[in-house]
Design a protein around this motif. Structure first.
Motif, mmCIF file in Angstrom:
data_model
loop_
_atom_site.group_PDB
_atom_site.id
_atom_site.type_symbol
_atom_site.label_atom_id
_atom_site.label_comp_id
_atom_site.label_asym_id
_atom_site.label_seq_id
_atom_site.Cartn_x
_atom_site.Cartn_y
_atom_site.Cartn_z
ATOM 1 N N ALA A 198 51.936 33.428 81.078
ATOM 2 C CA ALA A 198 50.680 32.693 81.608
ATOM 3 C C ALA A 198 50.976 31.115 82.479
ATOM 4 N N LYS A 199 52.277 30.578 82.234
ATOM 5 C CA LYS A 199 52.456 29.338 83.616
ATOM 6 C C LYS A 199 52.469 30.112 84.836
ATOM 7 N N LEU A 200 53.184 31.526 84.775
ATOM 8 C CA LEU A 200 53.552 31.350 86.239
ATOM 9 C C LEU A 200 52.325 31.730 86.899
ATOM 10 N N LEU A 201 51.100 32.271 86.516
ATOM 11 C CA LEU A 201 49.010 32.769 86.193
ATOM 12 C C LEU A 201 48.907 31.604 86.516
ATOM 13 N N ASP A 202 48.757 31.099 86.030
ATOM 14 C CA ASP A 202 47.992 29.466 86.096
ATOM 15 C C ASP A 202 49.038 28.387 85.730
ATOM 16 N N PRO A 203 49.595 27.746 86.652
ATOM 17 C CA PRO A 203 50.593 26.447 85.825
ATOM 18 C C PRO A 203 50.054 25.486 85.332
ATOM 19 N N SER A 204 48.518 25.306 85.471
ATOM 20 C CA SER A 204 47.209 24.070 84.303
ATOM 21 C C SER A 204 47.867 24.613 83.381
ATOM 22 N N GLY A 205 48.082 25.014 82.838
ATOM 23 C CA GLY A 205 48.504 25.318 81.851
ATOM 24 C C GLY A 205 46.912 25.846 80.256
ATOM 25 N N THR A 206 45.788 26.353 81.472
ATOM 26 C CA THR A 206 44.762 26.423 80.563
ATOM 27 C C THR A 206 45.407 28.193 79.483
ATOM 28 N N LEU A 207 45.364 28.177 80.897
ATOM 29 C CA LEU A 207 45.369 30.126 80.226
ATOM 30 C C LEU A 207 46.247 30.503 78.816
ATOM 31 N N LYS A 208 45.884 30.843 77.743
ATOM 32 C CA LYS A 208 47.021 31.046 76.373
ATOM 33 C C LYS A 208 47.466 32.846 77.150
ATOM 34 N N PRO A 209 49.059 32.532 76.462
ATOM 35 C CA PRO A 209 49.561 33.679 77.117
ATOM 36 C C PRO A 209 49.221 34.483 75.685
ATOM 37 N N GLY A 210 49.536 35.606 74.976
ATOM 38 C CA GLY A 210 49.206 37.210 74.297
ATOM 39 C C GLY A 210 47.936 37.791 74.798
ATOM 40 N N ILE A 211 47.666 37.985 75.896
ATOM 41 C CA ILE A 211 46.427 39.213 76.171
ATOM 42 C C ILE A 211 47.242 40.303 76.390
ATOM 43 N N VAL A 212 46.795 41.276 76.363
ATOM 44 C CA VAL A 212 46.990 42.470 76.198
ATOM 45 C C VAL A 212 46.940 43.203 77.537
ATOM 46 N N LEU A 213 47.778 43.020 78.627
ATOM 47 C CA LEU A 213 47.631 43.553 79.965
ATOM 48 C C LEU A 213 47.727 45.714 79.648
ATOM 49 N N ALA A 214 46.399 45.799 80.811
ATOM 50 C CA ALA A 214 46.667 47.382 81.210
ATOM 51 C C ALA A 214 47.876 47.563 82.222
ATOM 52 N N PRO A 215 48.335 48.926 82.207
ATOM 53 C CA PRO A 215 48.995 49.249 83.123
ATOM 54 C C PRO A 215 49.219 49.115 84.691
ATOM 55 N N PRO A 216 50.001 48.495 85.626
ATOM 56 C CA PRO A 216 49.656 47.844 86.599
ATOM 57 C C PRO A 216 48.814 49.261 87.537
ATOM 58 N N GLU A 217 48.408 49.311 88.570
ATOM 59 C CA GLU A 217 47.685 50.660 89.240
ATOM 60 C C GLU A 217 48.015 49.981 90.778
ATOM 61 N N GLY A 218 48.046 51.603 91.771
ATOM 62 C CA GLY A 218 47.791 50.847 92.733
ATOM 63 C C GLY A 218 47.127 51.186 93.831
#
Length: 548
Positions: free
Chosen positions: A247-267
């Motif tokens: 979450a910190k890597l995606l949003d360094p501001s710290g606003t976005l919280k962890p725990g979100i379920v992700l889909a399989p990464p696609e091409g």
């Protein structure tokens, strides 16, 4: 007042969805842009952000640095989150689901400590010809030069120092997903561009893995291939959660919280299929951007080995045939940019939409020659396997008596852009007799009504449909795949039903049927294009790759 009240009500409605987490986010790493698209539960885009970037040559190989990858991701995400706050007054603390997609293939190799061993080698590199030939012969299955396994094997053949240290390798989408969730997984469509997938089991072809490991130069390595590859997952499978570090890597501001379920990464092939509703058997799409690929979901495996056709899978794991050309819009964009500079120089600057629209429409004007009037263009910025070119040299050529007009020039640009992908498509339709019920155009080039659609119909001699979502792009398609995590119920138990019943049930479309004179004109141009390819080989010998 009613209009204002209605608009305010819509904003309030979307703000409530954002607070409730009824949103999904798709982020796609394209070759020229990283784009983030947030959609609501009705699949409408409610916010977006992007970041422009370009590959660069590093030690003679096309690459993007890790600093560019993460800096670009953070910029695109922050731009999208700012869009949310500006439009709806909400800080983005939670998202229903997230999915990442990216340009397929390439080579990102890591040691046991997770350290990148060599700079990212993108799909644009064509230094893997020997690996392509040997593996295709070994498997009797086309292994294109772009594929991740070709990159790994070429490094083995070259006896590169890093090879013995490889503990994991993946694609760009797989890399980003891994760093944000800790999971070494990949959507089955993206995985099928790393190593062949068995369409019945949706896992890697075991027999091919055994043959690869048995090669003497591979057997001498301290690893087994199956331990290096990410785990393939079909669409609709939860693929891990956003970690606190992620979450910190995606949003360094710290606003976005962890725990979100992700889909399989696609091409990007998979997201293109989703964005065009082309995952059913006998449906296909043409996804056009920096590169271009034409795909058809197959009823059965091809009868013969064809180097011009890649066999990949849909995000659901069904086999698809793909004709992929490395080059599409780069040279075209350079020429359009030149016309834009001219307009500015004479004091008449125009916006990009007007510039592209005006030039594109000239290509189908009544006074153009169907075969481009003897003009010839080669759009190869990088190497092109389909054309037998190890490197690229963009070229424009004409005979002294050629009919040099603006319309013919732009028509030649567009004809040449579609010519390489036609090679593999002709193999599927004319040699393997692959049946196509529908073919959908997708990508920014279709934004100008009719033009590219009409020319593509001539190139493939088949009707081309463009949907109202044609300009949405792969990031939107990835957001739709992330949303699918909520829809794997009995009514929409497979991806095709979900797309038909939920996403595209009210979609509008326009179809262009091929015009006989355009088909004849394209075939004439294509014959000259093919005959003139030795010009490209001479240019490769005569013009240095990095001349400026």
């Amino acid at each position: 007042m009613a209009v204002i009240d209605n608009a305010a009500e819509q904003v309030a409605n979307i703000a409530e969805k954002i607070r409730a987490g009824k949103t999904t986010l798709g982020i796609e790493f394209g070759s020229t842009r990283i784009k983030a698209v947030l959609i609501d539960d009705t699949f409408h885009t409610i916010a977006s952000g992007d970041y422009s970037w370009a590959s660069h040559l590093e030690d003679g190989l096309w690459s993007y640095s890790t600093e560019e990858i993460w800096g670009g991701l953070q910029h695109a995400y922050a731009s999208m989150a700012n869009d949310v706050e500006t439009a709806y007054g909400e800080k983005l603390t939670h998202i229903g689901h997230i999915g990442f997609s990216a340009m397929m293939h390439g080579y990102l190799a890591f040691d046991e400590n997770g350290e990148l061993l060599v700079p990212f080698r993108t799909w644009q590199n064509t230094n893997t010809s020997e690996a392509h030939q040997k593996l295709s012969e070994l498997f009797q299955y086309n292994i294109p030069e772009r594929w991740s396994i070709a990159h790994l094997y070429q490094a083995v053949l070259n006896k590169e120092e890093h090879v013995s240290k490889v503990a994991y390798f993946t694609t760009l989408a797989g890399y980003v997903h891994w760093k944000l969730t800790g999971k070494k997984v990949l959507g089955v469509g993206d995985a099928s561009g790393m190593f062949p997938i068995d369409p019945t089991t949706h896992t890697y072809e075991t027999e091919f893995i055994e043959k690869f490991d048995a090669l003497p130069e591979v057997a001498a390595q301290p690893w087994k291939l199956e331990n290096l590859l990410p785990t393939p997952l079909v669409a609709g499978t939860p693929a891990g959660e956003l970690t606190e570090e992620g979450a910190k890597l995606l949003d360094p501001s710290g606003t976005l919280k962890p725990g979100i379920v992700l889909a399989p990464p696609e091409g990007d092939a998979g997201t293109g299929m989703v964005a065009t509703n082309s995952v059913r058997v006998r449906t296909g799409n043409v996804s056009a951007g920096t590169s271009i690929f034409a795909m058809v979901v197959l009823e059965h495996k091809l009868k013969a080995l064809h180097p011009e056709v890649d066999l990949v899978t849909t995000p659901a794991g069904d086999l698809a045939g793909m004709s992929h050309a490395n080059n599409f819009t780069s040279d075209l964009n350079a020429w359009v940019g030149l016309f834009g500079e001219f307009a500015k120089a004479i004091g008449q600057p125009v916006d990009a939409g007007t510039l592209y629209g005006t030039l594109f429409r000239a290509a189908i004007a009544d006074d153009v020659d169907a075969n481009c009037g003897g003009l010839l263009n080669y759009p190869f910025r990088s190497g092109e396997f389909l054309a037998g070119l190890p490197e690229g040299r963009p070229l424009f050529a004409r005979s002294p008596e050629a009919h040099m007009t603006l319309g013919n020039f732009m028509r030649a640009q567009l004809f040449s852009a579609f010519s390489p992908v036609k090679i593999g498509m002709d193999v599927m339709t004319k040699q393997e007799h692959v049946q196509i019920d529908s073919l959908v155009g997708h990508g920014g080039i279709f934004t100008t009504p009719k033009v590219a659609q009409k020319i593509l119909a001539a190139a493939f001699n088949t009707p081309i449909k463009v949907m109202s979502t044609a300009a949405e792009g792969g990031a939107w398609g990835m957001a739709v795949l992330a949303n699918y995590l909520w829809n794997t119920n009995e009514d929409h138990s497979n991806l095709a039903d979900y797309l038909d019943g939920c996403v595209f049930k009210d979609a509008q479309s326009v179809t262009e049927t091929p015009v006989a004179s355009d088909v004849i004109g394209f075939e004439d141009f294509f014959a000259r294009f093919s005959k003139g390819l030795p010009i490209e080989h001479t240019a490769i010998e005569s013009i240095n790759l990095e001349d400026k």
